[in-house]
Design an enzyme around this catalytic site. Structure first.
Site, PDB file in Angstrom:
ATOM      1  N   ASN A 128       0.890  -1.465   0.122  1.00  0.00           N
ATOM      2  CA  ASN A 128       0.175   0.240  -0.159  1.00  0.00           C
ATOM      3  C   ASN A 128       0.939   1.092  -0.280  1.00  0.00           C
ATOM      4  O   ASN A 128       0.694   2.157   0.250  1.00  0.00           O
ATOM      5  CB  ASN A 128      -0.910  -0.238   1.299  1.00  0.00           C
ATOM      6  CG  ASN A 128      -2.041  -1.268   1.324  1.00  0.00           C
ATOM      7  OD1 ASN A 128      -2.207  -1.368   0.450  1.00  0.00           O
ATOM      8  ND2 ASN A 128      -2.067  -1.407   1.936  1.00  0.00           N
TER       9      ASN A 128
ATOM     10  N   HIS B 183     -15.078  -1.177   5.866  1.00  0.00           N
ATOM     11  CA  HIS B 183     -13.926  -1.567   5.881  1.00  0.00           C
ATOM     12  C   HIS B 183     -14.299  -2.532   6.923  1.00  0.00           C
ATOM     13  O   HIS B 183     -15.210  -2.008   7.947  1.00  0.00           O
ATOM     14  CB  HIS B 183     -13.008  -1.073   6.250  1.00  0.00           C
ATOM     15  CG  HIS B 183     -11.547  -1.340   6.599  1.00  0.00           C
ATOM     16  ND1 HIS B 183     -10.901  -1.600   7.904  1.00  0.00           N
ATOM     17  CD2 HIS B 183     -10.515  -2.543   5.607  1.00  0.00           C
ATOM     18  CE1 HIS B 183      -9.848  -2.044   7.604  1.00  0.00           C
ATOM     19  NE2 HIS B 183      -9.450  -2.878   6.096  1.00  0.00           N
TER      20      HIS B 183
ATOM     21  N   GLU C 135     -16.904   4.525   1.908  1.00  0.00           N
ATOM     22  CA  GLU C 135     -15.252   5.495   1.865  1.00  0.00           C
ATOM     23  C   GLU C 135     -15.050   5.225   0.339  1.00  0.00           C
ATOM     24  O   GLU C 135     -16.323   5.536  -0.011  1.00  0.00           O
ATOM     25  CB  GLU C 135     -14.581   3.211   1.971  1.00  0.00           C
ATOM     26  CG  GLU C 135     -14.671   2.527   3.318  1.00  0.00           C
ATOM     27  CD  GLU C 135     -13.567   1.333   2.595  1.00  0.00           C
ATOM     28  OE1 GLU C 135     -13.084   1.231   1.461  1.00  0.00           O
ATOM     29  OE2 GLU C 135     -14.249   0.751   3.931  1.00  0.00           O
TER      30      GLU C 135
ATOM     31  N   SER D 277     -11.828  -0.380  -0.358  1.00  0.00           N
ATOM     32  CA  SER D 277      -9.791  -1.198  -0.360  1.00  0.00           C
ATOM     33  C   SER D 277      -9.410  -2.400  -1.307  1.00  0.00           C
ATOM     34  O   SER D 277      -8.697  -2.178  -1.216  1.00  0.00           O
ATOM     35  CB  SER D 277     -10.155  -1.780   1.119  1.00  0.00           C
ATOM     36  OG  SER D 277     -11.554  -1.983   1.944  1.00  0.00           O
TER      37      SER D 277
ATOM     38  N   ASP E 117     -14.786   7.190   4.797  1.00  0.00           N
ATOM     39  CA  ASP E 117     -13.031   6.563   5.092  1.00  0.00           C
ATOM     40  C   ASP E 117     -12.336   6.850   3.758  1.00  0.00           C
ATOM     41  O   ASP E 117     -12.240   5.996   3.301  1.00  0.00           O
ATOM     42  CB  ASP E 117     -13.211   5.204   5.220  1.00  0.00           C
ATOM     43  CG  ASP E 117     -11.633   3.860   5.591  1.00  0.00           C
ATOM     44  OD1 ASP E 117     -10.754   4.729   5.458  1.00  0.00           O
ATOM     45  OD2 ASP E 117     -11.782   3.450   6.336  1.00  0.00           O
TER      46      ASP E 117
ATOM     47  N   HIS F  32      -7.707   4.969   0.661  1.00  0.00           N
ATOM     48  CA  HIS F  32      -6.957   4.533   0.555  1.00  0.00           C
ATOM     49  C   HIS F  32      -6.883   5.801  -1.115  1.00  0.00           C
ATOM     50  O   HIS F  32      -6.573   5.963  -2.125  1.00  0.00           O
ATOM     51  CB  HIS F  32      -7.551   3.514  -0.125  1.00  0.00           C
ATOM     52  CG  HIS F  32      -7.708   2.495   0.845  1.00  0.00           C
ATOM     53  ND1 HIS F  32      -6.210   1.320   0.367  1.00  0.00           N
ATOM     54  CD2 HIS F  32      -7.810   1.898   1.424  1.00  0.00           C
ATOM     55  CE1 HIS F  32      -5.985   0.556   1.043  1.00  0.00           C
ATOM     56  NE2 HIS F  32      -7.379   0.729   2.097  1.00  0.00           N
TER      57      HIS F  32
ATOM     58  N   LYS G 274      -0.986   4.168   4.142  1.00  0.00           N
ATOM     59  CA  LYS G 274      -1.004   3.948   3.166  1.00  0.00           C
ATOM     60  C   LYS G 274      -0.477   5.103   2.370  1.00  0.00           C
ATOM     61  O   LYS G 274       1.179   3.971   2.522  1.00  0.00           O
ATOM     62  CB  LYS G 274      -2.511   3.716   2.211  1.00  0.00           C
ATOM     63  CG  LYS G 274      -3.816   3.605   3.528  1.00  0.00           C
ATOM     64  CD  LYS G 274      -3.315   1.640   3.295  1.00  0.00           C
ATOM     65  CE  LYS G 274      -4.452   1.122   4.581  1.00  0.00           C
ATOM     66  NZ  LYS G 274      -4.520  -0.175   5.354  1.00  0.00           N
TER      67      LYS G 274
END
Ligand SMILES: Cc1ncc(COP(=O)(O)O)c(C=O)c1O
Length: 386
Positions: free
Chosen positions: A45, A131, A175, A179, A204, A207, A238
């Site tokens: 990541n 997640h 998100e 992910s 979230d 990423h 990440k």
């Protein structure tokens, strides 16, 4: 010893092709050496290839030299160092929020924040694919958890209508970049629904921090949604290449979190070297604003190679590119064959992804040059089409 219940559980996981193990790797990053041979790592990541960046390592070392190896107490005791506050100010500014609060990890940021936004009599509307750290946090909160179909605003609206306002709090969680699928949430539409149904919204950005938005500020900022998104959560683990998590939010919410977030209060403050590294990353993001754009262009290129080889990458629009294989054992076998060819593409199996959707989860990083992408795509296509 009363441990006779353990073996049957392990045996069952093995029989379903779901056994997991943490293999040691000799190096970290997107391109590494194993037994002296160069290997392309598509499971890191470290999207911006910053884990070994000289300036970041210098900043980490400086913090280590100045403050020692640990913060030596929790934040509310004597663990708050000037660098914690400096990082919080810079994160808040980058994200376009009044304030930010650092947690020990992204997992802890979710675990600490969600139970404060919603409690026993409240409702949390969660995308089906959020997640595990968000789901665990929802369970911790005691709120009623309502799931909506992945990235489906109609499904979300249906659920919101099912639970009319009765004075309870509502929280939508999603998100920005997912992910395991690498697709992007329809954030503007979700934010509009949050307004319409008087709900809070938490995104979230694990990423998308560093990989999207102006100077890596993430998608909430890129879309100008800071006012509609109550909390933008991020990680330093990440694209920021280190360790730790944070939330960006209003000053008032930060104050409340400091008073009551258990994952903030009852744990030692993150150590100086990781905070120093994160400050170094902030410098790099400021001075090299195009890193995220280059990464996304490379990911587009890689996807186009896979598509030309008839491989399906779901709705991926980011540096995370899934190739669903389905069967657990086949996913592991494909991953192993690729590894023998110098390509690390870890098989991701349930429960991390839904049953029947075991996959290779490929992450493109700036350590991968165009000829690396060509070589990897050719190998992946040939193994999957054989
Ligand atoms: C979407 C998402 N949120 C939260 C986390 C947790 O972050 P961290 O690894 O910093 O605990 C992760 C990473 O595992 C993630 O992918």
């Amino acid at each position: 010893m009363r441990e006779d219940w353990i073996q049957p559980i392990l045996d069952e996981a093995r029989s379903k092709g779901l056994e997991r193990s943490a293999l040691p790797y000799p190096e970290a990053g997107g391109k590494i050496k194993i037994d002296g041979k160069e290997v392309l790592n598509f499971s890191s990541n470290d999207y911006l290839d910053l884990a070994h960046h000289r300036h970041v390592m210098d900043c980490s070392r400086e913090a280590l030299d100045q403050y020692g190896i640990g913060s030596t107490a929790s934040r509310l005791v004597t663990g708050t160092l000037p660098i914690h506050e400096e990082l919080e100010e810079r994160l808040a500014k980058k994200k376009g929020y009044e304030a930010a609060l650092i947690f020990g990890s992204g997992y802890m940021a979710n675990a600490g924040t969600i139970p404060l936004l919603a409690g026993r009599n409240d409702f949390i509307f969660a995308d089906k694919l959020v997640h595990a750290s968000m789901i665990d946090a929802c369970k911790l909160s005691g709120a009623k958890l309502v799931r909506f179909a992945h990235n489906d605003v109609q499904s979300l609206e249906t659920r919101l209508k099912q639970f009319p306002n009765t004075g309870n709090r509502k929280l939508i969680i999603t998100e920005s970049v997912f992910s395991m699928d690498g697709d992007i949430a329809p954030l503007a539409k979700i934010a509009a629904l949050a307004e319409k149904y008087d709900s809070m919204l938490m995104v979230d950005e694990a990423h998308s921090t560093g990989t999207f938005g102006p100077h890596g500020a993430g998608l909430v900022r890129e879309l100008g949604l800071e006012k509609s998104v109550t909390v933008s959560m991020g990680t330093m683990s990440k694209a920021m290449a280190g360790y730790g998590g944070f939330v960006a939010c209003s000053k008032n919410l930060r104050t409340l979190l400091v008073q009551s977030a258990r994952a903030f209060i009852y744990t030692t403050a993150p150590p100086p070297a990781t905070i120093g590294a994160a400050l170094g990353i902030m410098d790099v993001l400021e001075s090299s604003p195009r890193l995220g754009a280059i990464l996304q262009a490379n990911a587009d290129y890689f996807r186009s190679l896979l598509h030309a080889g008839d491989l399906n990458t779901l709705q991926s629009q980011s540096q995370i590119i899934p190739i669903v294989i389905g069967n657990n054992e086949r996913a592991v076998a494909v991953s192993k064959t690729l590894r023998d060819q110098g390509i690390i593409a870890t098989a991701i199996r349930p429960p991390t992804v839904p049953d029947g959707s075991a996959r290779l989860r490929l992450s493109i990083t700036l350590a991968h040059h165009i000829d690396d992408l060509d070589r990897a795509a050719e190998a992946i296509i040939s193994v999957l089409n054989s």
